[in-house]
Design an enzyme around this catalytic site. Structure first.
Site, PDB file in Angstrom:
ATOM      1  N   ILE A  34       0.822  -1.211   0.000  1.00  0.00           N
ATOM      2  CA  ILE A  34       0.000   0.000   0.000  1.00  0.00           C
ATOM      3  C   ILE A  34       0.861   1.267   0.000  1.00  0.00           C
ATOM      4  O   ILE A  34       0.395   2.339  -0.378  1.00  0.00           O
ATOM      5  CB  ILE A  34      -0.953  -0.029   1.233  1.00  0.00           C
ATOM      6  CG1 ILE A  34      -2.187   0.819   0.990  1.00  0.00           C
ATOM      7  CG2 ILE A  34      -0.254   0.365   2.509  1.00  0.00           C
ATOM      8  CD1 ILE A  34      -3.302   0.582   2.008  1.00  0.00           C
ATOM      9  N   ASN A  91      11.187  -8.975   7.229  1.00  0.00           N
ATOM     10  CA  ASN A  91      11.530  -8.446   8.545  1.00  0.00           C
ATOM     11  C   ASN A  91      10.979  -9.363   9.626  1.00  0.00           C
ATOM     12  O   ASN A  91       9.818  -9.775   9.566  1.00  0.00           O
ATOM     13  CB  ASN A  91      10.937  -7.042   8.720  1.00  0.00           C
ATOM     14  CG  ASN A  91      11.617  -6.014   7.824  1.00  0.00           C
ATOM     15  OD1 ASN A  91      12.837  -6.000   7.732  1.00  0.00           O
ATOM     16  ND2 ASN A  91      10.833  -5.190   7.160  1.00  0.00           N
ATOM     17  N   GLU A  99       6.272  -4.616  11.039  1.00  0.00           N
ATOM     18  CA  GLU A  99       5.042  -3.897  11.420  1.00  0.00           C
ATOM     19  C   GLU A  99       3.836  -4.827  11.480  1.00  0.00           C
ATOM     20  O   GLU A  99       2.961  -4.644  12.321  1.00  0.00           O
ATOM     21  CB  GLU A  99       4.747  -2.787  10.395  1.00  0.00           C
ATOM     22  CG  GLU A  99       5.740  -1.635  10.437  1.00  0.00           C
ATOM     23  CD  GLU A  99       5.487  -0.649   9.320  1.00  0.00           C
ATOM     24  OE1 GLU A  99       4.488  -0.793   8.579  1.00  0.00           O
ATOM     25  OE2 GLU A  99       6.321   0.275   9.174  1.00  0.00           O
ATOM     26  N   VAL A 100       3.761  -5.758  10.541  1.00  0.00           N
ATOM     27  CA  VAL A 100       2.576  -6.625  10.454  1.00  0.00           C
ATOM     28  C   VAL A 100       2.984  -8.040  10.870  1.00  0.00           C
ATOM     29  O   VAL A 100       3.886  -8.634  10.264  1.00  0.00           O
ATOM     30  CB  VAL A 100       2.003  -6.637   9.020  1.00  0.00           C
ATOM     31  CG1 VAL A 100       0.767  -7.534   8.955  1.00  0.00           C
ATOM     32  CG2 VAL A 100       1.665  -5.218   8.563  1.00  0.00           C
ATOM     33  N   HIS A 104       5.643 -11.912   5.687  1.00  0.00           N
ATOM     34  CA  HIS A 104       5.519 -11.354   4.337  1.00  0.00           C
ATOM     35  C   HIS A 104       6.911 -11.145   3.776  1.00  0.00           C
ATOM     36  O   HIS A 104       7.810 -10.686   4.467  1.00  0.00           O
ATOM     37  CB  HIS A 104       4.715 -10.052   4.308  1.00  0.00           C
ATOM     38  CG  HIS A 104       5.102  -9.060   5.361  1.00  0.00           C
ATOM     39  ND1 HIS A 104       4.788  -9.231   6.690  1.00  0.00           N
ATOM     40  CD2 HIS A 104       5.786  -7.893   5.282  1.00  0.00           C
ATOM     41  CE1 HIS A 104       5.250  -8.201   7.384  1.00  0.00           C
ATOM     42  NE2 HIS A 104       5.873  -7.379   6.553  1.00  0.00           N
ATOM     43  N   HIS A 106       8.855  -9.038   1.023  1.00  0.00           N
ATOM     44  CA  HIS A 106       8.787  -7.895   0.117  1.00  0.00           C
ATOM     45  C   HIS A 106       9.586  -8.241  -1.139  1.00  0.00           C
ATOM     46  O   HIS A 106      10.693  -8.791  -1.039  1.00  0.00           O
ATOM     47  CB  HIS A 106       9.455  -6.660   0.739  1.00  0.00           C
ATOM     48  CG  HIS A 106       8.844  -6.161   2.012  1.00  0.00           C
ATOM     49  ND1 HIS A 106       8.065  -5.030   2.062  1.00  0.00           N
ATOM     50  CD2 HIS A 106       8.931  -6.612   3.290  1.00  0.00           C
ATOM     51  CE1 HIS A 106       7.689  -4.799   3.316  1.00  0.00           C
ATOM     52  NE2 HIS A 106       8.203  -5.754   4.082  1.00  0.00           N
TER      53      HIS A 106
HETATM   54  P1  AMP Z   1       7.050  -4.728   7.557  1.00  0.00           P
HETATM   55  O1  AMP Z   1       7.678  -3.493   8.128  1.00  0.00           O
HETATM   56  O2  AMP Z   1       8.059  -5.650   6.931  1.00  0.00           O
HETATM   57  O3  AMP Z   1       6.146  -5.422   8.550  1.00  0.00           O
HETATM   58  O4  AMP Z   1       6.165  -4.238   6.335  1.00  0.00           O
HETATM   59  C1  AMP Z   1       4.778  -4.089   6.378  1.00  0.00           C
HETATM   60  C2  AMP Z   1       4.361  -3.585   5.025  1.00  0.00           C
HETATM   61  O5  AMP Z   1       2.968  -3.757   4.884  1.00  0.00           O
HETATM   62  C3  AMP Z   1       4.654  -2.095   4.777  1.00  0.00           C
HETATM   63  O6  AMP Z   1       5.494  -1.970   3.631  1.00  0.00           O
HETATM   64  C4  AMP Z   1       3.257  -1.491   4.557  1.00  0.00           C
HETATM   65  O7  AMP Z   1       3.256  -0.466   3.591  1.00  0.00           O
HETATM   66  C5  AMP Z   1       2.464  -2.709   4.104  1.00  0.00           C
HETATM   67  N1  AMP Z   1       1.032  -2.647   4.337  1.00  0.00           N
HETATM   68  C6  AMP Z   1       0.379  -2.322   5.484  1.00  0.00           C
HETATM   69  N2  AMP Z   1      -0.957  -2.419   5.335  1.00  0.00           N
HETATM   70  C7  AMP Z   1      -1.153  -2.832   4.050  1.00  0.00           C
HETATM   71  C8  AMP Z   1      -2.315  -3.117   3.282  1.00  0.00           C
HETATM   72  N3  AMP Z   1      -3.549  -2.993   3.788  1.00  0.00           N
HETATM   73  N4  AMP Z   1      -2.151  -3.508   1.990  1.00  0.00           N
HETATM   74  C9  AMP Z   1      -0.918  -3.628   1.466  1.00  0.00           C
HETATM   75  N5  AMP Z   1       0.217  -3.371   2.142  1.00  0.00           N
HETATM   76  C10 AMP Z   1       0.099  -2.971   3.416  1.00  0.00           C
END
Ligand code: AMP
Length: 122
Positions: A34, A91, A99-100, A104, A106
């Site tokens: 996003i 990460n 963050e999530v 995931h 990238h």
């Molecule tokens: P990380 O810091 O590796 O956890 O990266 C989390 C990534 O998720 C970031 O690059 C955000 O921009 C991305 N992100 C968060 N919410 C969404 C969403 N709803 N759709 C797509 N990407 C997202």
């Protein structure tokens, strides 16, 4: 710590919130980040409740691990990034600024991506 099934990627997997999907199979879902950090920035997530690379490689079944990483390679080829180059990144935890809390990968491509990390100062 238990997997939090309210995280945003779990909600995307359940179809509760939209994502710009570019690839899906039985093991993985890939969609546009996003907040892209490169002209092409795709996230690939496994279809299973795994918080990070650590949890996934310790607990996921072999077929899912294999299928997931095959999907990452497939998506990079689908992006047309194999000739010019791409970077993959995952990460795990606080030092990496995860963050999530759902694994995931990238995939970044579409421009020269610079050094891997900011060089350390002496
Ligand atoms: P990380 O810091 O590796 O956890 O990266 C989390 C990534 O998720 C970031 O690059 C955000 O921009 C991305 N992100 C968060 N919410 C969404 C969403 N709803 N759709 C797509 N990407 C997202």
């Amino acid at each position: 710590m238990a997997y939090d099934d309210t995280n945003i990627f779990a909600r995307i997997l359940r179809g509760e919130i939209p994502a710009k999907t570019v690839y899906e199979d039985e093991h993985a879902l890939a969609f546009h980040d996003i907040n892209p950090q490169a002209p092409q920035h795709i996230l690939v997530i496994p279809k299973g409740p795994y918080q990070s690379m650590d949890d996934f490689t310790a607990h996921a079944p072999d077929a899912l691990i294999a299928g997931f990483f095959k999907a990452v390679g497939h998506v990079a080829r689908q992006m047309g990034a194999t000739e010019t180059g791409y970077r993959i990144l995952a990460n795990h935890g606080a030092d990496a600024h995860q963050e999530v809390p759902h694994l995931h990968i990238h995939i970044f491509a579409g421009r020269p991506l610079g050094p891997m990390l900011t060089p350390m100062k002496d």
